[in-house]
Design an enzyme around this catalytic site. Structure first.
Site, PDB file in Angstrom:
ATOM      1  N   ASP A  53      -1.022   1.013  -4.276  1.00 40.41           N
ATOM      2  CA  ASP A  53      -1.715   0.676  -4.233  1.00 40.41           C
ATOM      3  C   ASP A  53      -3.734   1.101  -4.762  1.00 40.41           C
ATOM      4  O   ASP A  53      -3.899   0.217  -5.477  1.00 40.41           O
ATOM      5  CB  ASP A  53      -2.783  -1.252  -3.216  1.00 40.41           C
ATOM      6  CG  ASP A  53      -2.673  -0.557  -2.440  1.00 40.41           C
ATOM      7  OD1 ASP A  53      -3.036   0.752  -2.055  1.00 40.41           O
ATOM      8  OD2 ASP A  53      -3.629  -1.002  -1.443  1.00 40.41           O
ATOM      9  N   ASP A  83      -2.331   5.665  -3.472  1.00 42.22           N
ATOM     10  CA  ASP A  83      -1.435   5.688  -2.819  1.00 42.22           C
ATOM     11  C   ASP A  83      -0.869   4.596  -3.779  1.00 42.22           C
ATOM     12  O   ASP A  83      -1.164   4.176  -4.410  1.00 42.22           O
ATOM     13  CB  ASP A  83      -1.854   5.034  -1.823  1.00 42.22           C
ATOM     14  CG  ASP A  83      -2.450   3.556  -1.356  1.00 42.22           C
ATOM     15  OD1 ASP A  83      -3.596   3.673  -2.837  1.00 42.22           O
ATOM     16  OD2 ASP A  83      -2.991   3.141  -0.756  1.00 42.22           O
ATOM     17  N   SER A 112       1.017  -0.925  -0.147  1.00 43.58           N
ATOM     18  CA  SER A 112      -0.318  -0.040   0.252  1.00 43.58           C
ATOM     19  C   SER A 112       1.324   1.264   0.082  1.00 43.58           C
ATOM     20  O   SER A 112       1.753   1.282  -0.971  1.00 43.58           O
ATOM     21  CB  SER A 112      -0.708  -0.266   0.949  1.00 43.58           C
ATOM     22  OG  SER A 112      -1.885   0.946   1.215  1.00 43.58           O
ATOM     23  N   ASP A 158      -5.737   2.101  -3.032  1.00 44.27           N
ATOM     24  CA  ASP A 158      -7.575   1.928  -2.171  1.00 44.27           C
ATOM     25  C   ASP A 158      -7.412   3.277  -2.135  1.00 44.27           C
ATOM     26  O   ASP A 158      -8.911   3.208  -1.219  1.00 44.27           O
ATOM     27  CB  ASP A 158      -7.430   0.585  -1.621  1.00 44.27           C
ATOM     28  CG  ASP A 158      -6.354   0.710  -0.712  1.00 44.27           C
ATOM     29  OD1 ASP A 158      -5.548   2.054  -0.610  1.00 44.27           O
ATOM     30  OD2 ASP A 158      -6.601  -0.389   0.138  1.00 44.27           O
TER      31      ASP A 158
END
Length: 447
Positions: free
Chosen positions: A243, A241, A104, A245
């Site tokens: 990833d 960010d 992340s 999400d």
């Protein structure tokens, strides 16, 4: 012993704590547990495997696919895609589980592995505990044709892009946006989806090389995005960010619009359109008191849960609610996806600009952020200190002083021997002084 799974999967320093051998065992254990839970022996199980672009992801992807195949599971390798894409594709391919390899917003040397159940849902604690327990157990290894296969899915990104396109019902023509992709999983997909929806897109930090993910950019470093929005005279900026999400925003003046403000804008719009189930927004205890005040004025009820998007997701599913999220920018819209989706959030936020013709700063003005102070106090036993009578008394006294104009949140850290003291008040000085007073009591109790 510390629990293997944290609030968002298993994370660690890649090739140190998170080695290929560990990843292989973890994937095999997960496959065994999922097969046991499903009880379906009529067909070969399928897993979707994706990753963000950090260099160690290539190594861990190979290990995860090997671990799955070793248990007789077919792995569909979808390559570099956002975490919400893996959740969506797990459902779209009818897979039995999904695996995302990502840390992340963490720096590049870290990595992580998270799992999704069938339908793209996050795992409950008890299933994670079963996976951890199964890591050291022996399992029957299939041979011959029963060994799992690994194949690529060249249509994966297109499937997800079409899914996102269906999330907006109004063209974004006329909206100019700067997108900071954090050199992460949304570097190609995010700008493309926004442009497909009609926006004029200026992409920054969208050239991942395996090493530069989250490096001074993305949702945890907004300064370059703020500068770019002003430089290009854009209507807004969006920051993801590693990833993707998460989504945070910057308005045309360069001011930050955080997850609380984004939730306030979307909740108000959805409620006005009759699309906010039971008039409820789900938020965590970390959301600013200003959000609660704004939502009360807008006729929206806020249901509060613990820190972590998994608890937001649980409450959304339990109540059948339409919107929830975190101050950090994890925004969940169940009608679109089963987990936080930064690109979808960006689309819906820009749709509000296009539909209303208003500036983001004007939309965000629905909420006034109360000054907030957070102090982390290192102690020997975080749970004992948090329960100490003198600490509880300090919190009670502060809450009595702040009644109606602020609040106190004291909680042990989930990962370190820290007690977090968070205070919101009518002024920054009041928040700082109150937080420091409580922190001093915590420090004395933990000495």
């Amino acid at each position: 012993m510390a629990r293997l799974f944290g609030t968002d999967g298993v994370r660690g320093l890649a090739n140190d704590e998170l080695t290929p051998e560990f990843a292989l065992r973890l994937a095999s254990a997960a496959a065994v547990v999922f097969q046991t839970v499903s009880g379906d022996t009529s067909r070969r199980p399928i897993a979707v495997v994706g990753r963000d672009p950090r260099a160690s992801g290539e190594m861990l992807e190979a290990a995860v696919c090997a671990g799955l195949a070793a248990t007789g599971v077919d792995a569909i390798r979808v390559g570099v895609l956002p975490t919400p894409a893996i959740a969506f594709l797990t459902a779209d391919y009818g897979a039995d589980l999904g695996v995302m390899i990502s840390a992340s917003h963490n720096p590049m040397p870290d990595n992580g592995i998270k799992f999704f159940a069938a339908g793209g849902h996050k795992l409950p604690d008890d299933v994670e505990d079963k996976i951890e327990a199964a890591m050291d157990a022996e399992f029957v290894r299939p041979i011959g044709a029963a060994v799992g296969r690994v194949r690529d899915a060249p249509d994966a990104a297109d499937r997800y892009r079409k899914h996102l396109a269906s999330a907006v019902g109004h063209s974004l023509y006329g909206v100019t946006v700067v997108v900071d992709a954090a050199n992460g999983a949304a570097s190609a997909l995010g700008p493309q989806v926004y442009a497909d929806a009609g926006a004029k897109v200026i992409a920054i930090h969208s050239d991942p090389d395996g090493v530069n993910i989250n490096d001074g950019c993305g949702s945890t470093h907004l300064d370059t995005l703020q500068a770019a929005v002003l430089e290009y005279g854009a209507d807004l900026g969006l920051a993801h960010d590693g990833d993707a999400d998460r989504c945070l925003a910057v308005d045309s003046t360069g001011a930050v619009v955080d997850g609380d403000m984004i939730m306030a804008i979307l909740a108000n719009a959805m409620n006005s359109a009759g699309r906010l189930r039971d008039g409820v927004l789900v938020a965590t205890v970390m959301s600013n008191l200003g959000l609660h005040i704004a939502m009360k004025d807008a006729g929206v009820r806020v249901r509060t849960v613990g820190v972590g998007d998994r608890y937001v997701l649980e409450e959304l599913r339990k109540g059948g609610y339409s919107l929830g999220g975190e101050q950090s920018g994890h925004i969940v819209i169940p009608a679109i996806g089963t987990t936080g989706d930064g690109i979808a959030t960006g689309l819906l936020l820009m749709e509000q600009l296009a539909v209303t013709g208003r500036r983001l700063a004007d939309l965000a003005a629905i909420m006034t952020v109360l000054p907030q102070e957070l102090i982390n106090v290192r102690v020997a036993d975080k749970h004992a200190v948090a329960r100490a009578p003198e600490v509880q008394q300090a919190v009670d006294d502060a809450e009595a002083e702040l009644a109606g104009v602020g609040r106190v949140l004291l909680r042990p850290s989930g990962t370190e021997q820290l007690v977090r003291v968070m205070v919101e008040a009518g002024t920054a000085d009041a928040a700082l002084h109150t937080a420091q007073r409580i922190a001093d009591v915590v420090a004395a109790a933990g000495a």
